[in-house]
Write an enzyme that holds these catalytic residues in place. Structure first.
Site, short mmCIF file in Angstrom:
data_model
loop_
_atom_site.label_atom_id
_atom_site.label_comp_id
_atom_site.label_asym_id
_atom_site.label_seq_id
_atom_site.Cartn_x
_atom_site.Cartn_y
_atom_site.Cartn_z
N HIS A 187 45.35 41.86 44.90
CA HIS A 187 44.13 41.17 44.43
C HIS A 187 44.37 40.36 43.16
O HIS A 187 43.59 39.49 42.83
CB HIS A 187 42.95 42.15 44.30
N ASP A 244 52.04 51.49 41.28
CA ASP A 244 50.64 51.06 41.34
C ASP A 244 50.44 49.64 40.78
O ASP A 244 49.61 48.89 41.28
CB ASP A 244 49.80 52.06 40.52
N HIS A 249 51.30 43.80 41.14
CA HIS A 249 50.53 42.85 40.33
C HIS A 249 51.38 42.13 39.26
O HIS A 249 51.38 40.91 39.17
CB HIS A 249 49.37 43.56 39.63
C1 BG6 Z 1 44.65 48.43 41.32
C2 BG6 Z 1 45.28 49.69 40.83
O1 BG6 Z 1 45.49 47.79 42.25
O2 BG6 Z 1 44.44 47.57 40.20
C3 BG6 Z 1 44.41 50.38 39.79
O3 BG6 Z 1 45.47 50.59 41.93
C4 BG6 Z 1 44.09 49.40 38.67
O4 BG6 Z 1 45.05 51.53 39.27
C5 BG6 Z 1 43.55 48.09 39.23
O5 BG6 Z 1 43.11 50.02 37.85
C6 BG6 Z 1 43.42 47.06 38.13
O6 BG6 Z 1 42.77 45.93 38.64
P1 BG6 Z 1 41.88 45.00 37.71
O7 BG6 Z 1 41.48 43.88 38.60
O8 BG6 Z 1 40.75 45.84 37.22
O9 BG6 Z 1 42.79 44.59 36.59
#
Ligand code: BG6
Length: 490
Positions: A187, A244, A249
């Site tokens: 995402h 994770d 990311h």
């Molecule tokens: C998720 C992780 O993919 O991304 C979580 O599994 C994390 O642990 C989250 O909190 C963070 O996403 P964002 O969009 O809040 O930075």
């Protein structure tokens, strides 16, 4: 990458496997709701929730959806538009036997027929990762991998837990679906600020000539969270921050920041260039990895417990909630320029940013007037919150003598644009448009695991850090040869 043109979105059936799970209530439904609110989903499109629960039927599932949306703060009139008896249905997959998938296939056809749909289908796997192979095989064997329209399979993260499992999952997926049908979600790629990286780099002739080892000294990518593990210990205990956050990311952001100019702004060229970056990263020296786990501390003035005291976490857990890592990309553009990746839970401030540190002036001619440490210019891209960027430079403070002071050019999305769309809205629309640019390719996911699997197999000691701090002090040592510290969030 969605072009904002939502007209003509084709009517389709949006099937969510794992429809009663946490992700659906928190992210997926609110995003589908936002798309429906602006008529972007295709007016006749229908949602079919699929879950193991046998006690739900269409109506009781709608009651649950209404509650999830109300909990997400969505007004009643909008909820009524999204959750209607023409729009949302439920089918149990019970134990997930081949027979159950055949029943699902029959229900899919029935819902399509009753709603006059042309056979375009999204299958969204919002499931625990261990059942991905089962679900993909179930769909494939029931003939749900093709239809008279298009069929697309969306797979949530995490995609595998090391190289071997990612390869095995790719194999199962490819046995039943073409790679062009598969949309692996990360995402972060749907966040506007992350998408903007390519526009920032390749639509501005100003920056690209600076974007290399001659001009850049180092790059820092930080994703800091204030939240702890919340109620996700069952998943997180077996994952940790490297799996994770870093493998997906942060490494996605790194490949976008480091890639070469693609020959066109299209999915294949962009995805190819990103994979090439990963192939150029040198094997990670374990001395360049710092892992930590939060101890008790204070976040925003409130006491918070240690990770090991969170519900569902083992008292002697060795799971890392913090990782800092130094990478070297061995290619002509980046030779000798370290990339620092850092993420952690229960850190001092919620802030995700990319910091590009430019090289310092080689000679400081202002020494007789201002003998301060020579600063570098830097570009700080704030991914979230308060999205935007700042370009830092030195100026003469007005007045007699020469006093040098840091100043910045500042851009904030909130000062120019309406609130940014949720990443999931962007990504769902891209699936419907059939645009894979912002999704993870099979080769990217394997190259990324290839890089990190040796680290997982040879993990460094997990060091404690106080909740509310910036992680173990040892993380600073990764930058020490550059004479700098991690850049504080803006
Ligand atoms: C998720 C992780 O993919 O991304 C979580 O599994 C994390 O642990 C989250 O909190 C963070 O996403 P964002 O969009 O809040 O930075």
């Amino acid at each position: 990458m969605t072009n904002g043109n939502t007209a003509g979105n084709e009517a389709h059936l949006f099937v969510i496997l794992g429809a009663t799970g946490d992700l659906v209530g928190r992210k997926l439904l609110p995003s589908l709701n936002a798309l429906i609110a602006r008529d972007a989903l295709g007016s006749n499109s229908v949602i079919l929730g699929v879950g193991v629960e046998t006690e739900f039927d269409d109506e009781s599932f709608r009651v649950r959806c209404r509650k999830d949306l109300a909990d997400a703060g969505i007004p009643q009139d909008q909820i009524a538009k999204t959750v209607s008896d023409k729009r949302i249905f439920y089918q149990t997959i019970a134990k997930g036997t081949p027979e159950d998938y055949k029943k699902l296939a029959a229900r899919v056809e029935q819902v399509e027929k009753e709603n006059g749909l042309p056979g375009n289908r999204v299958f969204y796997l919002a499931l625990p990762p261990k059942v991905f192979p089962l679900a993909i095989t179930g769909l494939g064997n029931a003939g749900l991998n093709k239809s008279k329209g298009w069929t697309r399979l969306v797979i949530e993260k995490p995609f595998g837990r090391d190289l071997a499992s990612a390869q095995a999952l790719n194999k199962v997926a490819h046995e039943h679906f073409e790679e062009t049908q598969i949309y692996r979600i990360d995402h972060y790629l749907g966040k506007e600020t992350v998408q903007n990286l390519l526009v920032f780099r390749f639509a501005n002739a100003l920056f690209e000539p600076q974007w290399n080892r001659d001009r850049i000294e180092s790059v820092e990518i930080t994703v800091a969270e204030c939240l702890g593990v919340e109620h996700r210990a069952a998943y997180y205990e077996g994952a940790g921050a490297l799996r994770d956050m870093i493998q997906n990311h942060l490494t996605q952001v790194m490949t976008l920041a480091a890639m070469e100019v693609p020959e066109a702004f299209q999915a294949d060229p962009i995805r190819r260039e990103k994979v090439k970056v990963l192939h150029s990263v040198l094997p990670i020296n374990i001395q360049n990895v710092v892992m930590g786990q939060y101890a008790a501390g204070k976040i925003e003035g409130k006491d918070v417990p240690a990770y090991r005291d969170e519900p569902g976490v083992a008292k002697d857990s060795q799971t890392e909630t913090f990782v800092a890592i130094r990478l070297e990309i061995e290619n002509w553009r980046w030779h000798g320029v370290p990339f620092f990746l850092r993420t952690g839970k229960r850190l001092a401030q919620r802030s995700s940013q990319i910091v590009v540190n430019f090289r310092r002036p080689p000679v400081w001619i202002f020494k007789p007037f201002d003998n301060k440490e020579i600063q570098s210019n830097s570009l700080v891209i704030a991914v979230q919150p308060d999205e935007g960027f700042d370009l830092y430079f030195e100026i003469k403070a007005p007045g007699p003598g020469v006093q040098i002071q840091r100043s910045d050019l500042h851009f904030r999305y909130s000062e120019v644009f309406k609130p940014l769309p949720e990443a999931y809205e962007t990504l769902i629309l891209d699936v419907i448009h059939g645009d894979p640019t912002l999704f993870v390719s099979d080769s990217w996911v394997e190259a990324s695991w290839n890089l990190y699997t040796p680290v997982l197999e040879n993990k460094p000691t997990v060091l404690p850090y106080a909740a509310g701090s910036w992680g173990p002090a040892q993380a600073d040592a990764l930058l020490s040869d550059l004479g700098r510290l991690w850049t504080k969030p803006v």
